[in-house]
Every structure is written in structure tokens, then in C-alpha cells.
Design an enzyme around this catalytic site. Structure first.
Site, PDB file in Angstrom:
ATOM      1  CB  SER A   1       3.152   1.630   6.312  1.00  0.00           C
ATOM      2  OG  SER A   1       1.940   1.720   6.933  1.00  0.00           O
TER       3      SER A   1
ATOM      4  CG  ASP B   1      -0.178  -3.867   2.669  1.00  0.00           C
ATOM      5  OD1 ASP B   1       0.323  -3.268   1.795  1.00  0.00           O
ATOM      6  OD2 ASP B   1       0.077  -3.387   3.895  1.00  0.00           O
TER       7      ASP B   1
ATOM      8  CG  HIS C   1      -0.423   0.320   2.638  1.00  0.00           C
ATOM      9  ND1 HIS C   1      -0.032  -0.687   3.558  1.00  0.00           N
ATOM     10  CD2 HIS C   1      -0.073   1.355   3.046  1.00  0.00           C
ATOM     11  CE1 HIS C   1       0.230   0.031   4.427  1.00  0.00           C
ATOM     12  NE2 HIS C   1       0.334   1.194   4.286  1.00  0.00           N
TER      13      HIS C   1
END
Length: 203
Positions: free
Chosen positions: A128, A50, A17
Site C-alpha cells: 500500500s 486514500d 490508510h
């Protein structure tokens, strides 16, 4: 987003992402005391889990040193101590690498998802793709990827990391193999020294 090197040749892991809506990919690296902006290309991606593997897109690139951490693929127990390194909210918090630590809260994530850990390690936007390290060994055991929406669920410090065995599967699917460490190159080292060593490998 954050990320971490898994090879001397410039392979970097982060979350899918992080790169999903980008038209050009770059990373900043400290090379011989100078900050350089280097282009990246996508090598492999796993949208479902992801994860993405990138590579520095520069002919002959070499970090000049071996990766100092290894990888562990066994599931950690609840209560084991972990930490992450990353670049949260750089527009507010600055570009210095940030450390946070915590514990494994659960062996599963949202709706009992067994591909992720729930962790107490505080994370923010920008963490992230950062590595989740087992504090005892200093090896990577996961990849930080999400935090529970505090406003929607009224939760506090509920965070998640993808288990490292999913990264192992992605690496093994590559047509050009990457050899990653399974043993930490520096087993006995205090945490502060370990962070100093690792930060060169956290683009």
C-alpha cells in the site's frame, strides 16, 4: 506501508490508510551506506482518495539528487504494462525492495470507480502506497492501494491503484508548492537498471 519520494526536500507519498492510526511516523533511508531512521510529519492528506503527503522532519534535509522518474496524468489503456516497487509483508518476506509487474485490467475500480485502475500487478499487505509505474516510460501513473478480499469474493489477483491525477490535485492544493517532474530524467534504460536507480527513492 510503501511510499515514494516526489521531491529532493523529502516529500513522500503513501496511502492515507497507512498512517491513519499511527501516533508517530518514521521511515528508514539508506544514507551514504548507513540505514537511518528519520521522523516524518504529515503535510497534507486526502482521506476520501486514500492519499497522504509526508515530509522528512529534519531541518535542511536534502536527498542530494534529483528524482529520476516523472509523472503522467493521462488515463492508461487496458492492456498497458505496469509495475510496482514496495515492501510487502516485511515480517515474512524481508526488508529488500520487491518488484512485481502486470497490466491494466480496467480503467475503473470497484463499482466502476473511475478514480482507480484495476491491475494484474500482484500486491500484498505492505505494498500500500507504493508507486505504479508505466513500464514503457518508467513514469508514475498511479499509487497502489488495495486488493480484492480473496476469501470474501473468491477473486484471484484483483488489485487496484489510485490514478495519478488525484495526487496531482493534492499536490496543487498545498500552500507550499512542490515542483514534480513530468518528464522522466532517464528515458532509455533497461528495466533492471531502472529498478536499481529507483530503489533509492522508495522509502
Amino acid at each position: 506501508g510503501s511510499g515514494f519520494f516526489i521531491s529532493r526536500q523529502g516529500h513522500i507519498v503513501t496511502n492515507y490508510h497507512v498512517v491513519e492510526e499511527t501516533s508517530a511516523l518514521f521511515t528508514k533511508l539508506n544514507i551514504n551506506g548507513q540505514i537511518e531512521k528519520l521522523p516524518l510529519r504529515i503535510v497534507s492528506k486526502d482521506k476520501l482518495n486514500d492519499l497522504v503527503i509526508l515530509k522528512v522532519d529534519k531541518a535542511g534535509f536534502d536527498l542530494g539528487k534529483d528524482i529520476p522518474y516523472g509523472f503522467e496524468y493521462n488515463t492508461l489503456d487496458v492492456g498497458e504494462e505496469v509495475f510496482t516497487l514496495g515492501y510487502p509483508m516485511v515480517d515474512v518476506m524481508g526488508e529488500e525492495l520487491k518488484f512485481t509487474d502486470g497490466k491494466i485490467s480496467a480503467k475503473s475500480g470497484i463499482d466502476g470507480d473511475i478514480t482507480t485502475y484495476q491491475i494484474t500487478t500482484p500486491i500484498q499487505s505492505g505494498n500500500s502506497g507504493g508507486p505504479l509505474f508505466k513500464e514503457e516510460s518508467g513514469n508514475i501513473v498511479g499509487i497502489v492501494n488495495a486488493t480484492l478480499n480473496r476469501k470474501e469474493f473468491n477473486g484471484e489477483n484483483v488489485n487496484y491503484a489510485i490514478k495519478s491525477n488525484l495526487l496531482k490535485t493534492l499536490i496543487e492544493s498545498l500552500s507550499e508548492p512542490i515542483k514534480v517532474n513530468t518528464v522522466n530524467a532517464v528515458k532509455e534504460m533497461k528495466l533492471s537498471d531502472r529498478i536499481i536507480l529507483y530503489r533509492e527513492f522508495m522509502p
